[in-house]
Design a protein around this motif. Structure first.
Motif, PDB file in Angstrom:
ATOM      1  N   ASN A  25       0.822  -1.217   0.000  1.00  0.00           N
ATOM      2  CA  ASN A  25       0.000   0.000   0.000  1.00  0.00           C
ATOM      3  C   ASN A  25       0.851   1.260   0.000  1.00  0.00           C
ATOM      4  N   GLY A  26       2.033   1.192   0.619  1.00  0.00           N
ATOM      5  CA  GLY A  26       2.928   2.336   0.642  1.00  0.00           C
ATOM      6  C   GLY A  26       3.492   2.675  -0.725  1.00  0.00           C
ATOM      7  N   TYR A  27       3.581   1.709  -1.603  1.00  0.00           N
ATOM      8  CA  TYR A  27       4.102   1.914  -2.960  1.00  0.00           C
ATOM      9  C   TYR A  27       2.998   2.088  -3.998  1.00  0.00           C
ATOM     10  N   ALA A  28       1.790   1.601  -3.704  1.00  0.00           N
ATOM     11  CA  ALA A  28       0.700   1.565  -4.690  1.00  0.00           C
ATOM     12  C   ALA A  28       0.185   2.959  -5.027  1.00  0.00           C
ATOM     13  N   ASP A  29      -0.391   3.061  -6.224  1.00  0.00           N
ATOM     14  CA  ASP A  29      -0.966   4.326  -6.670  1.00  0.00           C
ATOM     15  C   ASP A  29      -2.399   4.486  -6.143  1.00  0.00           C
ATOM     16  N   ALA A  30      -3.082   5.513  -6.608  1.00  0.00           N
ATOM     17  CA  ALA A  30      -4.444   5.797  -6.145  1.00  0.00           C
ATOM     18  C   ALA A  30      -5.420   4.675  -6.481  1.00  0.00           C
ATOM     19  N   GLU A  31      -5.107   3.888  -7.519  1.00  0.00           N
ATOM     20  CA  GLU A  31      -5.956   2.749  -7.893  1.00  0.00           C
ATOM     21  C   GLU A  31      -5.566   1.489  -7.137  1.00  0.00           C
ATOM     22  N   ASN A  32      -4.641   1.621  -6.179  1.00  0.00           N
ATOM     23  CA  ASN A  32      -4.123   0.509  -5.385  1.00  0.00           C
ATOM     24  C   ASN A  32      -3.426  -0.540  -6.260  1.00  0.00           C
ATOM     25  N   LYS A  33      -2.651  -0.038  -7.245  1.00  0.00           N
ATOM     26  CA  LYS A  33      -1.877  -0.901  -8.126  1.00  0.00           C
ATOM     27  C   LYS A  33      -0.457  -0.365  -8.233  1.00  0.00           C
ATOM     28  N   LEU A  34       0.439  -1.238  -8.681  1.00  0.00           N
ATOM     29  CA  LEU A  34       1.841  -0.874  -8.901  1.00  0.00           C
ATOM     30  C   LEU A  34       2.178  -1.026 -10.374  1.00  0.00           C
ATOM     31  N   SER A  35       2.944  -0.075 -10.891  1.00  0.00           N
ATOM     32  CA  SER A  35       3.481  -0.281 -12.233  1.00  0.00           C
ATOM     33  C   SER A  35       4.538  -1.367 -12.140  1.00  0.00           C
ATOM     34  N   LYS A  36       4.912  -1.908 -13.270  1.00  0.00           N
ATOM     35  CA  LYS A  36       5.939  -2.942 -13.266  1.00  0.00           C
ATOM     36  C   LYS A  36       7.270  -2.377 -12.780  1.00  0.00           C
ATOM     37  N   ALA A  37       7.578  -1.142 -13.158  1.00  0.00           N
ATOM     38  CA  ALA A  37       8.828  -0.513 -12.710  1.00  0.00           C
ATOM     39  C   ALA A  37       8.811  -0.306 -11.200  1.00  0.00           C
ATOM     40  N   GLU A  38       7.680   0.111 -10.659  1.00  0.00           N
ATOM     41  CA  GLU A  38       7.560   0.283  -9.206  1.00  0.00           C
ATOM     42  C   GLU A  38       7.693  -1.056  -8.489  1.00  0.00           C
ATOM     43  N   THR A  39       7.136  -2.085  -9.083  1.00  0.00           N
ATOM     44  CA  THR A  39       7.227  -3.419  -8.498  1.00  0.00           C
ATOM     45  C   THR A  39       8.677  -3.876  -8.444  1.00  0.00           C
ATOM     46  N   LYS A  40       9.391  -3.678  -9.531  1.00  0.00           N
ATOM     47  CA  LYS A  40      10.806  -4.063  -9.571  1.00  0.00           C
ATOM     48  C   LYS A  40      11.597  -3.278  -8.525  1.00  0.00           C
ATOM     49  N   SER A  41      11.334  -1.993  -8.409  1.00  0.00           N
ATOM     50  CA  SER A  41      12.015  -1.159  -7.421  1.00  0.00           C
ATOM     51  C   SER A  41      11.707  -1.635  -6.001  1.00  0.00           C
ATOM     52  N   LEU A  42      10.446  -1.948  -5.743  1.00  0.00           N
ATOM     53  CA  LEU A  42      10.049  -2.442  -4.426  1.00  0.00           C
ATOM     54  C   LEU A  42      10.785  -3.738  -4.101  1.00  0.00           C
ATOM     55  N   LEU A  43      10.839  -4.656  -5.051  1.00  0.00           N
ATOM     56  CA  LEU A  43      11.527  -5.926  -4.824  1.00  0.00           C
ATOM     57  C   LEU A  43      13.004  -5.714  -4.529  1.00  0.00           C
ATOM     58  N   GLN A  44      13.627  -4.804  -5.262  1.00  0.00           N
ATOM     59  CA  GLN A  44      15.053  -4.566  -5.068  1.00  0.00           C
ATOM     60  C   GLN A  44      15.342  -3.892  -3.739  1.00  0.00           C
ATOM     61  N   SER A  45      14.415  -3.101  -3.237  1.00  0.00           N
ATOM     62  CA  SER A  45      14.671  -2.410  -1.972  1.00  0.00           C
ATOM     63  C   SER A  45      14.112  -3.150  -0.753  1.00  0.00           C
ATOM     64  N   GLN A  46      13.035  -3.887  -0.912  1.00  0.00           N
ATOM     65  CA  GLN A  46      12.371  -4.504   0.227  1.00  0.00           C
ATOM     66  C   GLN A  46      12.466  -6.037   0.272  1.00  0.00           C
ATOM     67  N   PHE A  47      12.949  -6.656  -0.801  1.00  0.00           N
ATOM     68  CA  PHE A  47      12.957  -8.120  -0.873  1.00  0.00           C
ATOM     69  C   PHE A  47      14.324  -8.634  -1.317  1.00  0.00           C
ATOM     70  N   TRP A  48      15.331  -7.805  -1.138  1.00  0.00           N
ATOM     71  CA  TRP A  48      16.668  -8.077  -1.647  1.00  0.00           C
ATOM     72  C   TRP A  48      17.240  -9.411  -1.185  1.00  0.00           C
ATOM     73  N   HIS A  49      17.104  -9.741   0.074  1.00  0.00           N
ATOM     74  CA  HIS A  49      17.720 -10.968   0.588  1.00  0.00           C
ATOM     75  C   HIS A  49      17.122 -12.227  -0.045  1.00  0.00           C
ATOM     76  N   PHE A  50      15.888 -12.151  -0.483  1.00  0.00           N
ATOM     77  CA  PHE A  50      15.279 -13.306  -1.140  1.00  0.00           C
ATOM     78  C   PHE A  50      15.661 -13.401  -2.611  1.00  0.00           C
ATOM     79  N   ILE A  51      15.899 -12.265  -3.264  1.00  0.00           N
ATOM     80  CA  ILE A  51      16.221 -12.319  -4.696  1.00  0.00           C
ATOM     81  C   ILE A  51      17.722 -12.305  -4.967  1.00  0.00           C
ATOM     82  N   GLN A  52      18.503 -11.992  -3.968  1.00  0.00           N
ATOM     83  CA  GLN A  52      19.956 -11.950  -4.122  1.00  0.00           C
ATOM     84  C   GLN A  52      20.485 -13.314  -4.565  1.00  0.00           C
ATOM     85  N   GLY A  53      21.318 -13.324  -5.591  1.00  0.00           N
ATOM     86  CA  GLY A  53      21.913 -14.558  -6.087  1.00  0.00           C
ATOM     87  C   GLY A  53      21.017 -15.363  -7.014  1.00  0.00           C
ATOM     88  N   GLN A  54      19.845 -14.854  -7.332  1.00  0.00           N
ATOM     89  CA  GLN A  54      18.904 -15.595  -8.173  1.00  0.00           C
ATOM     90  C   GLN A  54      19.018 -15.219  -9.652  1.00  0.00           C
TER      91      GLN A  54
END
Length: 99
Positions: A20-49
């Motif tokens: 919700n902190g990243y989502a837009d007014a329609e409560n959705k994320l663009s693909k670029a926002e999703t990628k950014s969120l994953l890189q900043s908030q989910f790094w330990h799970f995607i690292q090395g993949q």
């Protein structure tokens, strides 16, 4: 609201709050926002993949030029998919906990 909730309930509530902190007014994320969120908030799970074909497929789909946005349901499926392929998941499974 979940102060007395279980660890699992708190984990899912946290995922919803982060989304919700990243989502837009329609409560959705663009693909670029999703990628950014994953890189900043989910790094330990995607690292090395990066060399795994399934990971490359997922990230490539986020790099595509598209107007498509991701809703919360798709975001959660994405998180679960990335978690299941993660090396960190295996490390977590190997940890023995005692109560």
């Amino acid at each position: 609201a979940l102060r007395k909730g279980s660890d699992l309930e708190k984990a899912f509530a946290t995922a919803a709050l982060v989304y919700n902190g990243y989502a837009d007014a329609e409560n959705k994320l663009s693909k670029a926002e999703t990628k950014s969120l994953l890189q900043s908030q989910f790094w330990h799970f995607i690292q090395g993949q990066e060399n795994k074909p399934k990971y490359q497929e997922i990230i490539s789909s986020l790099d595509e030029e598209s107007e498509n946005k991701i809703n919360f349901e798709d975001f959660m499926i994405l998180l679960v998919s990335l978690t299941l392929m993660s090396d960190l998941l295996q490390e977590i499974k190997n940890v023995k906990t005692t109560k």
